[in-house]
Motif scaffolding. Sequence first.
Motif, PDB file in Angstrom:
ATOM      1  N   GLU A   4     -54.404   5.997  18.254  1.00 16.23           N
ATOM      2  CA  GLU A   4     -52.953   6.037  18.295  1.00 16.23           C
ATOM      3  C   GLU A   4     -52.479   6.801  19.534  1.00 16.23           C
ATOM      4  OE1 GLU A   4     -50.542   4.768  16.226  1.00 16.23           O
ATOM      5  OE2 GLU A   4     -52.188   3.612  15.352  1.00 16.23           O
ATOM      6  N   PRO A   5     -51.410   6.328  20.193  1.00 14.81           N
ATOM      7  CA  PRO A   5     -50.890   7.061  21.352  1.00 14.81           C
ATOM      8  C   PRO A   5     -50.463   8.472  20.966  1.00 14.81           C
ATOM      9  CG  PRO A   5     -49.916   4.866  21.224  1.00 14.81           C
ATOM     10  CD  PRO A   5     -50.655   5.083  19.948  1.00 14.81           C
ATOM     11  N   VAL A   6     -50.665   9.398  21.889  1.00 14.76           N
ATOM     12  CA  VAL A   6     -50.268  10.789  21.677  1.00 14.76           C
ATOM     13  C   VAL A   6     -48.762  10.919  21.872  1.00 14.76           C
ATOM     14  CG1 VAL A   6     -50.547  13.152  22.511  1.00 14.76           C
ATOM     15  CG2 VAL A   6     -52.519  11.609  22.438  1.00 14.76           C
ATOM     16  N   GLN A   7     -48.118  11.602  20.916  1.00 20.29           N
ATOM     17  CA  GLN A   7     -46.672  11.850  21.024  1.00 20.29           C
ATOM     18  C   GLN A   7     -46.470  13.025  21.986  1.00 20.29           C
ATOM     19  OE1 GLN A   7     -44.588   9.661  19.277  1.00 20.29           O
ATOM     20  NE2 GLN A   7     -46.572   8.689  18.886  1.00 20.29           N
ATOM     21  N   THR A   8     -46.049  12.704  23.208  1.00 22.42           N
ATOM     22  CA  THR A   8     -46.042  13.668  24.309  1.00 22.42           C
ATOM     23  C   THR A   8     -44.616  13.975  24.752  1.00 22.42           C
ATOM     24  OG1 THR A   8     -48.169  12.782  25.074  1.00 22.42           O
ATOM     25  CG2 THR A   8     -46.934  14.157  26.610  1.00 22.42           C
ATOM     26  N   LEU A   9     -44.273  15.245  24.742  1.00 21.81           N
ATOM     27  CA  LEU A   9     -42.974  15.710  25.229  1.00 21.81           C
ATOM     28  C   LEU A   9     -43.169  16.244  26.643  1.00 21.81           C
ATOM     29  CD1 LEU A   9     -39.969  16.444  24.698  1.00 21.81           C
ATOM     30  CD2 LEU A   9     -40.792  18.616  23.759  1.00 21.81           C
TER      31      LEU A   9
END
Length: 413
Positions: A4-9
């Motif tokens: 799953e793609p990393v939720q990146t801020l």
Amino acid sequence: MSDEPVQTLVLDHIGYRYYRDTDGRAFLPASRNRVRLVTDIRKLDQARGDELAGVVGVPRGDETLLEAAAHFLDGVSERPTQRIVAISEGLLLTAARMRDRLGVPGPTEHQVLGYRDKVVMKERLRERGVRVPDFAPFTEANALELLRRHGAVVAKPRRGESSAGIVFLDDAEDVRRFAATTSKDELARYEVEERVDGRLFHIDSVVRDGVPLAAVAGRSVEETTSYRRLEAFRDVAVGPGATLDQLLAFNRRVLACYPDFSGVTHHEVFLTQGSGGSGDEVCFCEIGGRAGGGGIIPGFLSRTGVNLDEVVIRSQLGLEVPRPPEPAPHLTGYALVYAPAGRLDTDLTPPAEDWIIDTQLRFQVGDVMPRPAAWNQAAVTVTVRGETEAQVQARLDEVIELTLRRLRGRERG
């Protein structure tokens, strides 16, 4: 590992184009990241890419609004933030505070203070036996005592950037005047230290667990406050020899004091004449956990094939820091040319030469240029390569002279 793609801020104020290489390859590819971006509102046009899930623009310098926008993007997202990325020096602490609040892995505020706050970093290094300038948090009494011991001191913002806000204090009257004309809150954000009489160098490293995997060094030809006089600044890589060996050895010693650090460091030091004619000695100046400015990134890329900003991003994503190849034998250097305030009516792009490896233009024809207020506010930054230090410096001089002729022509017009 999850696919799953990393939720990146991402917290940014330099523009999202710096999150790609010169061929357009994304450092945060959509296949592995879902990016929520807070960026300078003036650079929203750069926020493009399939990886972007949300974008908010805020005025640069408004840290309160930036944090509010970041919390907004985190709150409206279907999935919680997993990583927080910031590559600019002024945003490292903001990112660290948000990691602490949200429970996100990565550099903590305590860790970042060790390479962001000039008092904290020197306290930690002094405790470990590293030679640092005699220093103290700024008070009038502290400044006068250091002045008595050393004859000249300098006041610096503890978390300053690009040599902005530095004040040289030569005598007691200078100290008293600075203390009397600066607000109490502002003085609390300053430190004061002995003025070290030496040449300024920097060492730029890719680091894994406090060990440099690759490092290059450079020499500042001018003072970093040359922008105040509108004088060009030159920086030339240090070639093989005793000076380079000495700088790299000191760099290894300092980085060993940061055993939990992986990523990129920009380390500034003074080389001073040893007592009793004992030869040059190295004294710590400061260290940052980020890539250096000016032409350091293109110079490092030219010699190793590695983009330092990409390494910073990888380290903050929790990915392994790659081992760069040994630096190539050619040398690099860069020049920052400053312009007086006024409208620019001349293109400052240098002519095409195979030894010019990067050009950064801060202004385009027609722009109104303010007088520079910091080291990084050059009208043009040019990075060159050469086989020797002398050749690099000669090529920088050529670029500077051409740029100044164009600027003088603007003034005559």
